[in-house]
Write an enzyme that holds these catalytic residues in place. Structure first.
Site, mmCIF file in Angstrom:
data_model
loop_
_atom_site.group_PDB
_atom_site.id
_atom_site.type_symbol
_atom_site.label_atom_id
_atom_site.label_comp_id
_atom_site.label_asym_id
_atom_site.label_seq_id
_atom_site.Cartn_x
_atom_site.Cartn_y
_atom_site.Cartn_z
ATOM 1 N N LYS A 74 0.849 -1.192 0.000
ATOM 2 C CA LYS A 74 0.000 0.000 0.000
ATOM 3 C C LYS A 74 0.885 1.241 0.000
ATOM 4 O O LYS A 74 1.984 1.236 0.585
ATOM 5 C CB LYS A 74 -0.893 -0.040 1.239
ATOM 6 C CG LYS A 74 -1.971 1.015 1.320
ATOM 7 C CD LYS A 74 -2.835 0.767 2.553
ATOM 8 C CE LYS A 74 -3.923 1.785 2.736
ATOM 9 N NZ LYS A 74 -4.762 1.506 3.936
ATOM 10 N N SER A 149 -9.505 1.531 3.114
ATOM 11 C CA SER A 149 -8.701 2.361 2.231
ATOM 12 C C SER A 149 -7.670 1.563 1.429
ATOM 13 O O SER A 149 -7.027 2.111 0.547
ATOM 14 C CB SER A 149 -7.971 3.428 3.068
ATOM 15 O OG SER A 149 -7.102 2.816 4.007
ATOM 16 N N SER A 173 -9.763 -1.052 7.099
ATOM 17 C CA SER A 173 -9.212 -0.763 5.775
ATOM 18 C C SER A 173 -8.515 -1.932 5.093
ATOM 19 O O SER A 173 -8.139 -1.826 3.925
ATOM 20 C CB SER A 173 -8.249 0.427 5.854
ATOM 21 O OG SER A 173 -8.947 1.610 6.117
#
Length: 480
Positions: A74, A149, A173
């Site tokens: 990420k 996210s 997330s």
């Protein structure tokens, strides 16, 4: 079936080299990413060099299960010399001078980084649509969001543009995008995995964990990244060695808290009820219970998370790194304009909310009260896990939203976190895994939760269901 173990066996058996495998993944990314927008930074040259080094490690008998396996991170996990922007304009061009501990551990084992993946700006959102690079798309149905996210990681793993990826979980997330995309997402106990090098959103809530295509793979990656880190004082030592997953659930006590199912889509409830029945038929004991404090978890989460965000994001001022406004009349004006232009709407909203609840006159009414309710929720969970081994709950109240959903109905976007945020508030381990599909063919995610540092219980219960229900997470190339 563990994809990591299959590929690792093929690499050790010289059926394929890491260089060849990496080229296959690069080709796939070049073909699919223009449509899915899962990757925001591609590191192909570096990946091929790492793959060649991994092949030498394997040849010399120095490899682990993750040596030579292509993966992704990420875009809020620091990588030395490579862009790490949190998908925000304000970190445009920023390249850290150090590696996050999790990446350092994986790199030392010969992992091959294909690139950095898309996310909500500074991890603030539930759809990944707040990214400055535009939203990633859901490989199951490209008219739907990936969740957030860590949406880019979930999209890349589901579309087989990475074997696995690391995301971060502040209020769901990892678990929510895994549920929306039909993958496995595991959030370890707070402190089990170092947060050093993770660009902070809410420091008491953030936790790094894997998104994979099987529970076994999640356990393998978890074993590789967990443990005490002197650079993170909140990290703790964990038991050394491989996490052995239990073969059955006889005698396992499964808690079902009624509050988790309030307002849940009936299709999701029915799918999870069927999963609970499978556990019961296999010898588990189901205990129906109530955790009243769960009803307060969502407002508590947003007060604490935004308060911590307002503090953590205070460092982005245009002076030291990242974006700086071009026209300004003095240092104060420069800082104001830089932050106004550099942060997106959602991030600014949360910073302002956090500043408000920490301000004089409102601290006691909001932040202090939220912390008191947090303590009560932690105590309630401790009592729950005296009665049962794990809790089973939905990962989200709905399946994947239509694209553009966060802009049209932001209140509903915040409500979508209701099933996941209690876990972060209490620092518990939890996993999301597929347990069926809705009438539109969208994946349904089931969440398994346990007490602090009972990560093995979570993974074992999830692995049993995955095997018993015959869950096989397949690539979505046919839909792309």
């Amino acid at each position: 079936m563990s994809k990591i173990m299959q590929l690792s066996s093929a690499l050790r058996g010289k059926k394929i080299s890491s260089a060849e495998l990496t080229k296959e993944y690069i080709s796939r990314i070049e073909r699919l990413n223009p449509k899915l927008n899962a990757y925001v930074c591609q590191t192909f040259d570096e990946a091929l060099k790492n793959a060649e080094a991994a092949d030498k490690m394997i040849k010399n008998g120095e490899g682990t299960l993750l040596t030579g396996i292509p993966m992704t991170l990420k875009d809020n996990i620091a990588t030395d010399g490579l862009p790490t922007t949190c998908c925000s304009k304000i970190l445009q061009g920023f390249k850290p001078y150090y590696d996050a501990t999790v990446w350092s551990k994986l790199k030392s084992q010969g992992a091959v980084l294909l690139g950095k993946t898309n996310m909500d700006e500074f991890a603030m959102g539930s759809t990944s649509e707040t990214s400055v690079y535009g939203a990633p798309l859901n490989p199951v149905n490209t008219t739907r969001v990936t969740g957030g996210s860590s949406g880019g990681v979930a999209s890349a793993v589901k579309a087989d543009m990475a074997v696995y990826g690391l995301g971060s979980d502040t209020g769901g997330s990892i678990r929510q995008p895994a549920a929306f995309c039909g993958a496995v997402g595991f959030k370890p106990t707070y402190g089990a995995v170092s947060r050093y090098g993770l660009i902070a959103y809410g420091s008491s809530l953030d936790q790094i964990g894997p998104i994979t295509t099987s529970v076994e793979d999640a356990a393998i990656v978890y074993d590789a990244i967990r443990g005490k880190d002197t650079k993170d004082q909140t990290s703790v030592s964990t038991e050394d060695g491989k996490t052995e997953l239990a073969k059955d659930v006889k005698g396992l006590k499964i808690g079902v808290a009624e509050e988790f199912f309030d307002g849940i889509n009936p299709e999701i409830k029915n799918a999870i009820d069927a999963a609970i029945s499978l556990y019961e038929r296999s010898g588990a004991e189901v205990i129906r219970l109530s955790v009243p404090a769960l009803k307060s978890a969502l407002p508590v989460y947003y007060i604490i998370a935004c308060a911590e965000a307002s503090s953590n994001l205070g460092r982005y001022d245009g002076i030291r790194y990242g974006y700086r406004a071009k026209d300004y009349s003095g240092i104060d004006d420069m800082v104001v304009k830089t932050r106004t232009e550099g942060f997106g709407k959602e991030v600014k909203k949360r910073i302002m909310l956090g500043t408000y609840v920490l301000s004089s006159g409102y601290f006691d009414a909001y932040y202090k009260k939220a912390c008191l309710i947090r303590s009560r929720l932690i105590a309630d969970f401790e009592n729950v896990f005296k009665e049962c081994d794990v809790l089973i709950a939905p990962a989200a109240p709905e399946t994947a939203f239509p694209s553009g959903y966060s802009g049209g109905n932001s209140i509903q976007m915040y409500l979508s976190d209701v099933c996941t945020v209690p876990v972060n508030i209490a620092g518990l381990p939890a996993a999301s895994l597929p347990c069926g599909k809705d009438k539109n063919g969208l994946p349904i995610g089931m969440q398994i939760i346990s007490g602090r540092f009972c990560d093995k219980k979570v993974l074992s219960a999830a692995c049993f269901y995955e095997h018993e229900a015959g869950i096989v997470i397949e690539n979505q190339e046919d839909l792309l």
